[in-house]
Scaffold this motif. Structure first.
Motif, mmCIF file in Angstrom:
data_model
loop_
_atom_site.group_PDB
_atom_site.id
_atom_site.type_symbol
_atom_site.label_atom_id
_atom_site.label_comp_id
_atom_site.label_asym_id
_atom_site.label_seq_id
_atom_site.Cartn_x
_atom_site.Cartn_y
_atom_site.Cartn_z
ATOM 1 N N PRO A 196 4.589 -42.422 -8.878
ATOM 2 C CA PRO A 196 5.570 -41.609 -8.147
ATOM 3 C C PRO A 196 5.327 -40.116 -8.337
ATOM 4 O O PRO A 196 4.870 -39.663 -9.390
ATOM 5 C CB PRO A 196 6.904 -42.029 -8.786
ATOM 6 C CG PRO A 196 6.674 -43.397 -9.298
ATOM 7 C CD PRO A 196 5.242 -43.410 -9.755
ATOM 8 N N GLU A 197 5.647 -39.361 -7.298
ATOM 9 C CA GLU A 197 5.510 -37.913 -7.354
ATOM 10 C C GLU A 197 6.482 -37.330 -8.375
ATOM 11 O O GLU A 197 7.519 -37.908 -8.670
ATOM 12 C CB GLU A 197 5.785 -37.302 -5.982
ATOM 13 C CG GLU A 197 4.733 -37.613 -4.945
ATOM 14 C CD GLU A 197 5.083 -37.027 -3.590
ATOM 15 O OE1 GLU A 197 4.292 -36.220 -3.078
ATOM 16 O OE2 GLU A 197 6.150 -37.375 -3.064
ATOM 17 N N TRP A 198 6.154 -36.150 -8.874
ATOM 18 C CA TRP A 198 7.051 -35.460 -9.797
ATOM 19 C C TRP A 198 6.828 -33.961 -9.644
ATOM 20 O O TRP A 198 5.880 -33.516 -9.000
ATOM 21 C CB TRP A 198 6.796 -35.911 -11.239
ATOM 22 C CG TRP A 198 5.398 -35.712 -11.737
ATOM 23 C CD1 TRP A 198 4.300 -36.482 -11.458
ATOM 24 C CD2 TRP A 198 4.925 -34.658 -12.584
ATOM 25 N NE1 TRP A 198 3.192 -35.986 -12.087
ATOM 26 C CE2 TRP A 198 3.545 -34.878 -12.788
ATOM 27 C CE3 TRP A 198 5.534 -33.576 -13.206
ATOM 28 C CZ2 TRP A 198 2.771 -34.023 -13.569
ATOM 29 C CZ3 TRP A 198 4.775 -32.728 -13.998
ATOM 30 C CH2 TRP A 198 3.402 -32.961 -14.174
ATOM 31 N N SER A 199 7.729 -33.191 -10.207
ATOM 32 C CA SER A 199 7.642 -31.742 -10.115
ATOM 33 C C SER A 199 7.667 -31.156 -11.524
ATOM 34 O O SER A 199 8.117 -31.810 -12.478
ATOM 35 C CB SER A 199 8.805 -31.191 -9.279
ATOM 36 O OG SER A 199 10.049 -31.633 -9.804
ATOM 37 N N PRO A 200 7.182 -29.919 -11.704
ATOM 38 C CA PRO A 200 7.138 -29.318 -13.034
ATOM 39 C C PRO A 200 8.501 -29.346 -13.715
ATOM 40 O O PRO A 200 9.528 -29.037 -13.107
ATOM 41 C CB PRO A 200 6.696 -27.877 -12.752
ATOM 42 C CG PRO A 200 5.872 -27.981 -11.511
ATOM 43 C CD PRO A 200 6.567 -29.025 -10.681
ATOM 44 N N GLY A 201 8.500 -29.720 -14.990
ATOM 45 C CA GLY A 201 9.739 -29.855 -15.754
ATOM 46 C C GLY A 201 10.201 -31.285 -15.899
ATOM 47 O O GLY A 201 11.123 -31.565 -16.672
ATOM 48 N N ALA A 202 9.579 -32.221 -15.175
ATOM 49 C CA ALA A 202 10.004 -33.625 -15.189
ATOM 50 C C ALA A 202 9.602 -34.300 -16.492
ATOM 51 O O ALA A 202 8.675 -33.882 -17.184
ATOM 52 C CB ALA A 202 9.402 -34.374 -14.001
ATOM 53 N N HIS A 203 10.320 -35.379 -16.810
ATOM 54 C CA HIS A 203 9.989 -36.181 -17.973
ATOM 55 C C HIS A 203 10.036 -37.658 -17.608
ATOM 56 O O HIS A 203 10.558 -38.041 -16.564
ATOM 57 C CB HIS A 203 10.957 -35.902 -19.137
ATOM 58 C CG HIS A 203 12.352 -36.393 -18.891
ATOM 59 N ND1 HIS A 203 13.347 -35.600 -18.347
ATOM 60 C CD2 HIS A 203 12.942 -37.610 -19.109
ATOM 61 C CE1 HIS A 203 14.468 -36.290 -18.238
ATOM 62 N NE2 HIS A 203 14.252 -37.516 -18.702
#
Length: 478
Positions: A196-203
């Motif tokens: 799955p896609e994610w964005s900076p800061g994700a955990h």
């Protein structure tokens, strides 16, 4: 008043504040559009304007967006400012990236502005049967409007706001030592499928045993859909999580993963000040890469006990003097007083690390504009009960029709799960933000370490694992 940007073909609806470009609006909620220079000079973000009116307060290159292009329905999201509700259409090779909570956050803002979809029929967004401005010779005038019309939109415009928690057993492709006491795990899908896609800061959550689940920031590239990477520090005071990762997980094995989620979103700004302590460097790595990719100004101040214990220094060395390293044994603590002495116009400050560092960050940025500081904590910050906090209160779960009586030794989360309601949860300490729910009525007593002071004051949502109530009755979106 906000305008709504509807993105076809899936019908995602994004609120745009007055004067905000389509790209700025999308990025504010964690959506991703293809971009290039972000200055109207390359055309890399060009999309079809299917309906509505946009204006270009800043001049764009005629060679990139000509008058005939505008008539044909081409717009540049990086420069286009909606003056009405608009509809943009992705081409067949373009897709809208989204963070795990993007739809939910956008829908919340639409609801707050009275723009949520109430009926079953999708609205027609933007003016219909409007004609485009006649072509002009030479460069487009500043502030020139761009309008296109459609007779009817065939796609459904209601976006999904249901969050689906993804769980999967991922293969440990690599386990590498990044520094003394720090290992980096690279995780892939055993079938080779995209993650799955994610964005900076994700955990993500690593489900290590039946009773041990821990959250770790993603520190790989957001463009790499085939693997995730996390960095894990062996903590001598660990309750079992980091020791399990270091001692039990091995390359070639598998680990159960949940997520990703993002409660530390990376917002668009012209300049960033990053401050990391120890393993708090992990969420900074993709943020720095993102800032670098869009040409934003940035600097990183990175502290640790010793140089040998500071992870990912080899990667950071590529950025040269924009990275300043503060090994405590050599130079002492990060000089926050001088670094943050003068607020910078439009700059955002991002920090992650041990509690004492983040407490110092809060005091050192007290004179900065509200909303400048964004922090992520490893552990919950002690929060005392507010005056007037109630030992017992009622929670009305509006969606499910269930009423809960919360006692002095019971959390809202526990009561909801005991009643059979599905509520996502992870840390149960007010740190990870997984159990966030919307507040419809009543006044919460916020005791988490996730929400900002402004978010708490707005009382739009709360973390039910730890927060309680100041009013006898809370109505929640459960």
């Amino acid at each position: 008043m906000i305008n709504v940007v509807t993105v076809l073909p899936d019908g995602t609806r994004i609120p745009a504040e007055p004067g905000e470009t389509v790209l700025e609006a999308a990025r504010r909620y964690g959506y991703g559009l293809n971009v290039g220079c972000r200055e109207g000079g390359c055309g890399g973000c060009a999309l079809e304007l299917a309906a509505g009116i946009v204006t270009y307060p800043k001049t764009v290159a005629q060679s990139v967006l000509s008058d005939s292009d505008r008539v044909d329905g081409v717009c540049l999201p990086c420069r286009a400012v909606p003056t009405t509700d608009v509809v943009i259409k992705l081409n067949r090779v373009h897709r809208l990236g989204r963070g795990p909570f993007s739809d939910r956050l956008a829908q919340r803002a639409l609801k707050k502005a009275g723009r949520a979809l109430d009926g079953a029929e999708p609205p027609v967004v933007g003016p219909t049967h409007r004609t485009a401005d006649p072509p002009r010779r030479g460069r487009p005038r500043r502030g020139a409007e761009h309008r296109m019309s459609v007779d009817k939109l065939s796609s459904t415009l209601e976006s999904s706001t249901t969050f689906h928690e993804r769980e999967a057993d991922l293969r440990i492709e690599r386990k590498e030592e990044s520094a003394e006491g720090v290992v980096a795990l690279t995780l892939t899908d055993p079938s080779g499928a995209e993650l799955p896609e994610w964005s900076p800061g994700a955990h993500i959550d690593l489900v290590l045993t039946d009773s041990v689940t821990r959250q770790y920031s993603l520190c790989s590239s957001t463009t790499d859909r085939r693997s995730y990477r996390v960095g894990v520090l062996r903590d001598p005071g660990s309750r079992g999580g980091s020791q399990f990762v270091h001692d039990e997980l091995q390359a070639g094995g598998t680990v159960q993963v949940r997520g990703p989620r993002n409660h530390f979103p990376f917002l668009d700004a012209p300049e960033y000040v990053f401050v990391a302590g120890g393993i708090g460097i992990t969420p900074m790595l993709p943020m720095i890469a993102s800032a670098e990719a869009v040409g934003a100004r940035w600097e990183l101040h990175y502290g640790g006990r010793t140089r040998a214990s500071m992870g990912f220094l080899d990667e950071l060395s590529a950025y040269g003097d924009r990275v300043t390293v503060y090994p405590q044994e050599e130079v002492g603590h990060i000089p926050l007083g001088s670094i943050l002495a003068e607020p910078r116009d439009g700059a955002l400050v991002y920090s992650c690390g041990p509690g004492p560092l983040l407490d110092a960050m809060e005091s050192s940025t007290a004179h900065w504009p509200p909303g400048s500081l964004h922090i992520e904590r490893f552990a919950a910050k002690p929060v005392a009960a507010s005056p007037g906090a109630l030992d017992t209160f009622e929670v009305v779960c509006q969606r499910s029709g269930v009423n809960l009586k919360i006692g002095p030794d019971q959390t809202i989360l526990d009561a909801a799960q005991e009643a059979g309601l599905k509520v996502l949860a992870s840390c149960r300490a007010g740190v990870c933000g997984t159990c966030e729910v919307d507040v419809i009525d009543g006044q919460p007593d916020h005791r988490d370490s996730v929400l900002s002071a402004a978010e708490r004051a707005e009382n739009e949502f709360m973390l039910v694992c730890i927060s309680r109530s100041l009013s006898p009755r809370l109505v929640l979106d459960l």
